[in-house]
Design an enzyme around this catalytic site. Sequence first.
Site, short mmCIF file in Angstrom:
data_model
loop_
_atom_site.label_atom_id
_atom_site.label_comp_id
_atom_site.label_asym_id
_atom_site.label_seq_id
_atom_site.Cartn_x
_atom_site.Cartn_y
_atom_site.Cartn_z
N GLU A 1 -9.54 -4.08 5.82
CA GLU A 1 -9.49 -3.00 4.96
C GLU A 1 -8.10 -3.54 3.90
O GLU A 1 -8.63 -3.30 2.51
CB GLU A 1 -8.82 -1.79 5.42
CG GLU A 1 -9.19 -0.71 4.32
CD GLU A 1 -9.21 0.72 5.03
OE1 GLU A 1 -9.48 1.63 4.44
OE2 GLU A 1 -9.08 0.80 6.39
N ARG B 1 -2.75 -1.75 13.62
CA ARG B 1 -4.15 -1.83 13.89
C ARG B 1 -4.37 -2.93 14.46
O ARG B 1 -4.67 -4.12 13.82
CB ARG B 1 -4.80 -1.75 12.54
CG ARG B 1 -4.66 -0.12 12.12
CD ARG B 1 -5.55 0.10 10.90
NE ARG B 1 -5.42 1.39 10.68
CZ ARG B 1 -4.36 2.08 9.71
NH1 ARG B 1 -3.51 1.25 9.00
NH2 ARG B 1 -4.33 3.23 9.36
N ASP C 1 -2.14 -4.08 3.43
CA ASP C 1 -2.05 -4.37 5.12
C ASP C 1 -2.85 -5.41 5.64
O ASP C 1 -3.65 -5.82 5.18
CB ASP C 1 -2.59 -2.79 5.87
CG ASP C 1 -1.60 -1.76 5.65
OD1 ASP C 1 -0.21 -1.96 5.30
OD2 ASP C 1 -1.86 -0.70 6.08
N TYR D 1 2.51 -4.42 13.36
CA TYR D 1 1.22 -3.54 13.02
C TYR D 1 0.19 -2.93 13.90
O TYR D 1 0.15 -3.80 15.02
CB TYR D 1 0.51 -4.62 11.99
CG TYR D 1 -0.41 -3.98 11.22
CD1 TYR D 1 -0.07 -3.14 10.08
CD2 TYR D 1 -1.80 -4.41 11.37
CE1 TYR D 1 -1.04 -2.30 9.60
CE2 TYR D 1 -2.89 -4.00 10.49
CZ TYR D 1 -2.51 -2.73 9.65
OH TYR D 1 -3.43 -1.95 8.87
N ASP E 1 -5.19 -6.54 7.45
CA ASP E 1 -6.48 -6.36 8.18
C ASP E 1 -7.65 -6.41 7.14
O ASP E 1 -7.19 -6.54 5.93
CB ASP E 1 -6.59 -4.91 9.08
CG ASP E 1 -6.27 -3.90 8.03
OD1 ASP E 1 -6.27 -3.90 6.88
OD2 ASP E 1 -5.99 -2.67 8.69
N HIS F 1 -3.84 -10.23 14.71
CA HIS F 1 -2.54 -9.90 15.13
C HIS F 1 -2.23 -9.76 16.48
O HIS F 1 -3.12 -9.60 17.57
CB HIS F 1 -2.14 -8.46 14.44
CG HIS F 1 -2.77 -8.44 13.28
ND1 HIS F 1 -2.26 -9.12 11.93
CD2 HIS F 1 -3.68 -7.66 12.60
CE1 HIS F 1 -2.87 -8.80 10.83
NE2 HIS F 1 -3.89 -7.85 11.37
N GLU G 1 0.74 -1.31 -0.03
CA GLU G 1 -0.02 -0.08 -0.11
C GLU G 1 0.60 1.40 0.11
O GLU G 1 0.59 2.16 -0.66
CB GLU G 1 -0.95 0.03 1.30
CG GLU G 1 -2.03 -0.92 1.19
CD GLU G 1 -3.00 -0.83 2.34
OE1 GLU G 1 -3.23 0.32 2.83
OE2 GLU G 1 -3.51 -1.80 3.02
#
Length: 636
Positions: free
Chosen positions: A89, A296, A85, A294, A87, A339, A9
């Site tokens: 999203e 999030r 990423d 990470y 997650d 995570h 990203e």
Amino acid sequence: MAKNLVIVESPSKSKTIEKYLGGDYKVVSSKGHIRDLATSGQYGLGVDIEDGFKPNYVPIKGKSSVIKELKKDVKDSEIVYLASDPDREGEAIAWHLKDALGIKDKNYKRVLFNEITHDKVIEAIENPTVIDDNLVKSQETRRIFDRIIGFRLSKLLQSKIGAKSAGRVQSVALKLIVDREREIEAFVPEEYWTITAIFPEYEAELFKYKTETIELHNEEEANKVLNELGQDYTVESVEKKEKSKKSKFPFITSTLQQEASTKLGFPARKTMSIAQKLYEGIDLDSETVGLITYMRTDSVRLSDEFVKPAMKYIEKEFGKKYVGYVKKGKKKENVQDAHEAIRPTSVLRSPLKVKEYLSSDEFKLYSLIYKRTLASLMSDASVNQTTIIFDNNDYKFKTTGSILIFDGYLKIYKDYESNEDKILPELGEKEVASTTNVDCSQHFTNPPARYTEAKLIKEMEELGIGRPSTYATIIDTIKSRDYVTLEEKKFKPTEMGIETTDKLQEFFSDLINTDYTRDMEDDLDRIAEGGLVWNEVLKKFYDLFEPRVKNAFSDMEKKAPEETGEDCPECGSPLVIRKGKYGAFTACSNYPECKYIKKEEKEVIEIMDCPLCDGKIVEKPTRRGKVFYGCTHYPK
């Protein structure tokens, strides 16, 4: 021809990862999302309601050239690693890349970089997976929910009361702030009095009469107690206890935002921006490396591969007695546990070792994350707590003292947790202490406090509304829409914020509330787990929501424009303030019969003499409200 293409990203990540992977890999960036829902179709939703809520995706403005370049890179590669990423999203972005770039199933792999370090990047490439369709559908459903609610309610409020927007979670967060303000306004303070005996080395406060808790509601009751007190206070009991003080869990997204707000004064947006940079990579002399995992996440779990070296590090640096244990968190609802907790990628990279490579704010946040993680694995602190109860004519007074006897995790975390010793003198039972210095004070109960950013995030998390990764955006939105102001770093709703909430509650009270929003999050989780069909969930919602919207368009009273107190020079009707595409303006209330618009006389700000003629260079606004500089003699 590049044998392997990796798409991430962020551009800043791509250089670091390409360095780790070597010449057989080309690493490029999608620069975030490449597509979003169109604004065409019924109500501009970009969703075909009749065809099972089929979404219509189009390139995001400015991303067509990115897509074009990525297609060339894909064409020149045998295998494409989709490394957005790790997650929901990111999973959706991976699917969009695969779909928009026409990548076949046999030609792609999905990789998850939970930390940007050499070994972890190599490990992720060597252990690829595939796109999780359930996660994609969950994220896609969230986006469609947000589009339907946001577009329909925003259009309604704009047309009826001139509010700027509404949203699935945004409006619930605003309701929390408005409800709190109403509690404050309705609060009636209650009087109470305290009596404190003051000794040279300590103070003792009245808390009981005989065996009953005592409350003093007025001066008369307080004076009655004072008249019955003597100067001698007999020690009734002395209790000494050793108490353990445990460290907190390592950070998850929401607790990082809260702690950075209270301890560092960082807004949530700033915290997440800095954390993103720490995750993506910092230049450390000869290498670029991600300093944290990470950011999030909603799990407090730490991997064994971090815990084992961390325990050895604690023993080496502080001694064996400081080695603690791994805390086990209770499984909460809505926790995805995809995570680990937010932690340093290496326990050996202490804050001081990397300080020279970090900005001041990066160092502050990294120090907080590093020390919180290490503290969570260290032994408990121990405190000797002494409680002395005195008797004075059946009135009981209490004083408490504590002495830190072992600092434990506070060895590293003391900067973020205060622990001051309060030492009491050695007193034995039946011993008498005397004083005539007694403080008698009037107090009033306080209303509930307004939300700080940290408290609002904590409340949203506990209520299960939204996701921690969206909290910063939600808070930014209600501030930028002028729904709230900040007073002493606390949220106070504006008139528009209150009116927006009241109108939504008048027509959508069973949909715009914490319970319904939390249940919607549960449904999204169940879609992610394969337990619910995404478009069936949307249909159930839409069949309930859309009739309410139509009813509100019909029945919600339209707010009359504010009169200026002047009359229209053309027809004599009152002039009013209207809101247009480019801001507020003054016009005739008799529109459309009278189309008079008052021209505002704006202050001319001169910058310099014009270098080409005898005019002046002045500030001028564009139609969109931006400023440019031009000559007063334009167009000559």
